[in-house]
Scaffold this motif. Sequence first.
Motif, PDB file in Angstrom:
ATOM      1  N   GLY A 213      -3.693  -5.111   7.221  1.00  0.00           N
ATOM      2  CA  GLY A 213      -4.922  -3.903   6.684  1.00  0.00           C
ATOM      3  C   GLY A 213      -3.586  -3.291   5.862  1.00  0.00           C
ATOM      4  N   THR A 214      -3.829  -2.769   4.782  1.00  0.00           N
ATOM      5  CA  THR A 214      -2.349  -2.106   4.383  1.00  0.00           C
ATOM      6  C   THR A 214      -3.232  -0.684   3.104  1.00  0.00           C
ATOM      7  N   GLN A 215      -3.030   0.336   3.819  1.00  0.00           N
ATOM      8  CA  GLN A 215      -3.135   1.773   3.273  1.00  0.00           C
ATOM      9  C   GLN A 215      -3.085   1.864   1.844  1.00  0.00           C
ATOM     10  N   VAL A 216      -4.344   2.037   1.566  1.00  0.00           N
ATOM     11  CA  VAL A 216      -3.934   2.522  -0.312  1.00  0.00           C
ATOM     12  C   VAL A 216      -4.224   4.269  -0.240  1.00  0.00           C
ATOM     13  N   THR A 217      -3.793   5.447  -0.597  1.00  0.00           N
ATOM     14  CA  THR A 217      -4.207   6.368  -0.457  1.00  0.00           C
ATOM     15  C   THR A 217      -4.209   6.612  -2.171  1.00  0.00           C
TER      16      THR A 217
ATOM     17  N   GLU B  79     -11.669   6.670  -5.360  1.00  0.00           N
ATOM     18  CA  GLU B  79     -12.353   5.816  -4.701  1.00  0.00           C
ATOM     19  C   GLU B  79     -12.311   4.645  -4.422  1.00  0.00           C
ATOM     20  N   ASP B  80     -11.035   3.831  -4.644  1.00  0.00           N
ATOM     21  CA  ASP B  80     -10.299   3.173  -4.387  1.00  0.00           C
ATOM     22  C   ASP B  80      -9.426   3.628  -3.495  1.00  0.00           C
ATOM     23  N   THR B  81      -9.583   4.623  -2.638  1.00  0.00           N
ATOM     24  CA  THR B  81      -8.766   5.654  -1.772  1.00  0.00           C
ATOM     25  C   THR B  81      -9.944   4.529  -0.020  1.00  0.00           C
TER      26      THR B  81
ATOM     27  N   GLY C   7       0.650  -0.717  -0.079  1.00  0.00           N
ATOM     28  CA  GLY C   7      -0.197   0.051   0.374  1.00  0.00           C
ATOM     29  C   GLY C   7       0.769   0.914   0.307  1.00  0.00           C
ATOM     30  N   GLY C   8       0.357   1.870  -0.423  1.00  0.00           N
ATOM     31  CA  GLY C   8       0.504   3.686   0.305  1.00  0.00           C
ATOM     32  C   GLY C   8      -0.131   4.840  -0.995  1.00  0.00           C
ATOM     33  N   LEU C   9       0.723   6.048  -1.028  1.00  0.00           N
ATOM     34  CA  LEU C   9       0.336   6.698  -1.534  1.00  0.00           C
ATOM     35  C   LEU C   9       0.399   6.313  -3.275  1.00  0.00           C
TER      36      LEU C   9
END
Length: 129
Positions: A122-126, A89-91, A9-11
Amino acid sequence: QVQLVESGGGLVQAGNSLRLSCVASGGLFSTYVMGWFRQAPGKEREFVAAIRWSVGSTYYADSVKGRSTISRDYNKNTAYLEMYRLNSEDTAAYYCAARTRGGWPDSQSVRTHLIYDLWGQGTQVTVSS
């Protein structure tokens, strides 16, 4: 004890792609299906994709169908989720999950988080525009 660990994940800029990984480690791992879910702030957990572990059959949410690919490396106990043409919207926080007991459910039930008994952190996707 087996654990699932997500990474990747990441920006990301809108329009770009990314690949998430989910590794099962810590013991003997056996699963019937692995799934990816996501949850955005203030929203419910949402099904993204799933893969039947033994035969590789894949299932997708309409929101990502055609711009995502779920796959697995059977020997590495790893599932992947590649997403393309990302948009805002995928964030979300993305979670992988495994169904390690109870057998293969069915192609509809894989879309509900209730059938999974093992979850990653979990892993954050922004996605930035």
